[in-house]
Write a protein that holds these residues in place. Structure first.
Motif, mmCIF file in Angstrom:
data_model
loop_
_atom_site.group_PDB
_atom_site.id
_atom_site.type_symbol
_atom_site.label_atom_id
_atom_site.label_comp_id
_atom_site.label_asym_id
_atom_site.label_seq_id
_atom_site.Cartn_x
_atom_site.Cartn_y
_atom_site.Cartn_z
ATOM 1 N N GLY A 34 -23.812 -3.011 -13.246
ATOM 2 C CA GLY A 34 -23.415 -3.102 -14.539
ATOM 3 C C GLY A 34 -22.093 -2.659 -14.945
ATOM 4 N N ALA A 35 -21.015 -2.328 -13.951
ATOM 5 C CA ALA A 35 -19.955 -1.467 -14.246
ATOM 6 C C ALA A 35 -19.040 -2.430 -14.617
ATOM 7 C CB ALA A 35 -19.546 -0.628 -13.122
ATOM 8 N N ASN A 36 -17.914 -2.328 -15.515
ATOM 9 C CA ASN A 36 -16.863 -3.116 -16.190
ATOM 10 C C ASN A 36 -15.709 -2.741 -15.329
ATOM 11 O OD1 ASN A 36 -15.482 -5.193 -17.569
ATOM 12 N ND2 ASN A 36 -15.325 -3.879 -19.004
ATOM 13 N N ILE A 37 -15.123 -3.682 -14.492
ATOM 14 C CA ILE A 37 -13.958 -3.191 -13.619
ATOM 15 C C ILE A 37 -12.759 -3.449 -14.593
ATOM 16 C CG2 ILE A 37 -12.323 -3.997 -11.792
ATOM 17 C CD1 ILE A 37 -15.020 -4.867 -10.155
ATOM 18 N N GLN A 38 -11.707 -2.291 -14.590
ATOM 19 C CA GLN A 38 -10.762 -2.232 -15.459
ATOM 20 C C GLN A 38 -9.501 -2.523 -14.747
ATOM 21 O OE1 GLN A 38 -10.808 -1.707 -18.705
ATOM 22 N NE2 GLN A 38 -13.144 -1.669 -18.452
ATOM 23 N N ASN A 39 -9.403 -2.278 -13.314
ATOM 24 C CA ASN A 39 -8.166 -2.432 -12.547
ATOM 25 C C ASN A 39 -8.358 -2.416 -11.040
ATOM 26 O OD1 ASN A 39 -5.395 -2.839 -12.018
ATOM 27 N ND2 ASN A 39 -4.870 -0.878 -12.865
ATOM 28 N N VAL A 40 -7.928 -3.039 -10.439
ATOM 29 C CA VAL A 40 -7.868 -2.859 -8.936
ATOM 30 C C VAL A 40 -6.639 -3.075 -8.127
ATOM 31 C CG1 VAL A 40 -8.936 -4.103 -6.728
ATOM 32 C CG2 VAL A 40 -10.240 -4.355 -8.670
ATOM 33 N N VAL A 41 -6.206 -1.909 -7.358
ATOM 34 C CA VAL A 41 -4.835 -1.972 -6.794
ATOM 35 C C VAL A 41 -5.147 -1.943 -5.284
ATOM 36 C CG1 VAL A 41 -2.941 -0.613 -6.463
ATOM 37 C CG2 VAL A 41 -4.079 -0.671 -8.847
ATOM 38 N N HIS A 42 -4.665 -3.137 -4.760
ATOM 39 C CA HIS A 42 -4.995 -3.472 -3.244
ATOM 40 C C HIS A 42 -3.507 -3.441 -2.704
ATOM 41 C CE1 HIS A 42 -5.794 -6.193 0.034
ATOM 42 N NE2 HIS A 42 -6.705 -5.576 0.238
ATOM 43 N N LYS A 43 -3.205 -2.181 -2.025
ATOM 44 C CA LYS A 43 -1.783 -2.026 -1.342
ATOM 45 C C LYS A 43 -1.816 -2.443 -0.038
ATOM 46 C CE LYS A 43 -0.906 1.690 -4.649
ATOM 47 N NZ LYS A 43 -0.332 2.894 -4.642
ATOM 48 N N ARG A 44 -2.033 -3.580 0.332
ATOM 49 C CA ARG A 44 -1.932 -4.042 1.715
ATOM 50 C C ARG A 44 -0.737 -3.927 2.491
ATOM 51 N NH1 ARG A 44 -2.334 -9.282 4.643
ATOM 52 N NH2 ARG A 44 -3.736 -9.001 6.411
ATOM 53 N N GLU A 45 0.513 -3.578 1.690
ATOM 54 C CA GLU A 45 1.644 -3.507 2.354
ATOM 55 C C GLU A 45 1.930 -2.126 2.809
ATOM 56 O OE1 GLU A 45 2.082 -2.841 -1.934
ATOM 57 O OE2 GLU A 45 1.076 -4.460 -0.545
ATOM 58 N N GLU A 46 1.007 -1.408 2.170
ATOM 59 C CA GLU A 46 1.090 0.208 2.469
ATOM 60 C C GLU A 46 -0.199 0.547 3.446
ATOM 61 O OE1 GLU A 46 1.676 2.743 -1.055
ATOM 62 O OE2 GLU A 46 2.932 1.064 -1.850
ATOM 63 N N MET A 47 -0.198 0.205 4.648
ATOM 64 C CA MET A 47 -1.320 0.623 5.444
ATOM 65 C C MET A 47 -1.326 1.936 5.561
ATOM 66 S SD MET A 47 -2.845 -2.255 6.351
ATOM 67 C CE MET A 47 -3.286 -3.137 7.618
ATOM 68 N N THR A 48 -2.533 2.562 6.078
ATOM 69 C CA THR A 48 -2.567 3.922 6.148
ATOM 70 C C THR A 48 -2.374 4.284 7.708
ATOM 71 O OG1 THR A 48 -4.922 4.017 6.993
ATOM 72 C CG2 THR A 48 -4.454 4.113 4.551
ATOM 73 N N PRO A 49 -2.395 5.529 8.087
ATOM 74 C CA PRO A 49 -1.997 5.781 9.595
ATOM 75 C C PRO A 49 -2.859 5.179 10.417
ATOM 76 C CG PRO A 49 -1.502 7.857 8.320
ATOM 77 C CD PRO A 49 -1.988 6.577 7.230
ATOM 78 N N LEU A 50 -4.199 4.846 10.094
ATOM 79 C CA LEU A 50 -5.390 4.575 10.863
ATOM 80 C C LEU A 50 -5.586 2.715 11.016
ATOM 81 C CD1 LEU A 50 -8.262 6.800 10.247
ATOM 82 C CD2 LEU A 50 -6.627 6.746 12.073
ATOM 83 N N GLY A 51 -4.387 2.445 10.089
ATOM 84 C CA GLY A 51 -4.355 0.873 9.902
ATOM 85 C C GLY A 51 -5.308 0.268 8.842
ATOM 86 N N ARG A 52 -5.645 0.817 8.104
ATOM 87 C CA ARG A 52 -6.519 0.688 7.034
ATOM 88 C C ARG A 52 -5.670 0.362 5.473
ATOM 89 N NH1 ARG A 52 -11.656 2.398 6.099
ATOM 90 N NH2 ARG A 52 -13.058 2.083 8.170
ATOM 91 N N VAL A 53 -6.490 -0.509 4.592
ATOM 92 C CA VAL A 53 -5.600 -0.799 3.550
ATOM 93 C C VAL A 53 -6.174 0.024 2.376
ATOM 94 C CG1 VAL A 53 -5.499 -2.543 1.625
ATOM 95 C CG2 VAL A 53 -5.684 -3.177 4.314
ATOM 96 N N PRO A 54 -5.276 0.879 1.816
ATOM 97 C CA PRO A 54 -5.708 1.528 0.591
ATOM 98 C C PRO A 54 -5.953 0.848 -0.811
ATOM 99 C CG PRO A 54 -3.327 1.809 1.047
ATOM 100 C CD PRO A 54 -3.742 1.030 2.075
ATOM 101 N N VAL A 55 -7.062 1.111 -1.378
ATOM 102 C CA VAL A 55 -7.429 0.360 -2.589
ATOM 103 C C VAL A 55 -7.951 1.220 -3.500
ATOM 104 C CG1 VAL A 55 -9.331 -1.178 -3.426
ATOM 105 C CG2 VAL A 55 -8.290 -1.694 -1.060
ATOM 106 N N THR A 56 -7.408 1.418 -4.594
ATOM 107 C CA THR A 56 -7.947 1.896 -6.008
ATOM 108 C C THR A 56 -8.889 0.983 -6.875
ATOM 109 O OG1 THR A 56 -6.208 3.377 -5.967
ATOM 110 C CG2 THR A 56 -7.418 3.477 -7.829
ATOM 111 N N VAL A 57 -10.098 1.513 -7.140
ATOM 112 C CA VAL A 57 -10.734 0.678 -8.433
ATOM 113 C C VAL A 57 -10.898 1.587 -9.559
ATOM 114 C CG1 VAL A 57 -13.100 -0.818 -8.723
ATOM 115 C CG2 VAL A 57 -11.727 -0.605 -6.403
ATOM 116 N N ILE A 58 -10.835 1.170 -10.666
ATOM 117 C CA ILE A 58 -10.966 1.872 -11.833
ATOM 118 C C ILE A 58 -12.069 0.902 -12.720
ATOM 119 C CG2 ILE A 58 -10.073 2.834 -14.124
ATOM 120 C CD1 ILE A 58 -7.320 3.195 -12.527
#
Length: 165
Positions: free
Chosen positions: A27-51
């Motif tokens: 039941g949480a209300n998503i305010q923002n999702v930032v999916h930075k596919r162009e900025e892969m981490t050193p381990l080849g993962r995608v950084p994502v922020t969810v508010i």
């Protein structure tokens, strides 16, 4: 309560949907999702922020547990219990008056941030409208940010329609 989860996801189809499902399920209300596919981490993962906003504190932990089970590596969790927001409409030549400058000036106020800007472009190059959502840690900082926006709008000859929430 407003929560912010920073995480890393595998770069495979469906990973973002998997981590967003628990947010919705509880039941949480998503305010923002930032999916930075162009900025892969050193381990080849995608950084994502969810508010998101969640009404019951116990649900935040359940969301975190299920996000981890879905395969996300959570790197940071933050809570803003006293966050407040305002929704303001702007009308005029928003693009031509340097929208980035306007956002940077509002975001320079400590404790306040523009979290969302939805721009609608009219028929001419000078007809735009925008919905601006500003979050702040308290009412005073929110009021300062809205006043700053009004000051900028006056300077740039934009019409402001006062906060709606």
């Amino acid at each position: 309560m407003r929560a912010r989860i920073e995480m890393e996801l595998e770069d495979t189809p469906g990973q973002l949907v998997k981590v967003l499902k628990p947010v919705s399920r509880y039941g949480a209300n998503i305010q923002n999702v930032v999916h930075k596919r162009e900025e892969m981490t050193p381990l080849g993962r995608v950084p994502v922020t969810v508010i998101f906003e969640v009404k019951q504190e116990g649900r935040l932990q359940k969301i975190l547990d299920e996000v981890k089970e879905a395969g996300a590596k959570i790197t940071r969790v933050g809570e803003e219990e006293a966050a407040v927001r305002a929704v303001v409409l702007l009308v005029g030549d928003i693009i031509g008056t340097d929208v980035r400058d306007s956002l940077d000036r509002i975001n320079s106020i400590k404790g306040a941030k523009v979290s969302d800007l939805n721009l609608a472009i009219g028929e001419s190059d000078e007809e735009h409208s925008a919905r601006v959502i500003i979050w702040a840690t308290d009412k005073e900082k929110l009021q300062s940010a809205v006043l700053k926006l009004k000051e900028i709008a006056e300077e740039k000859n934009l019409l402001v329609i006062d906060p709606m929430g």
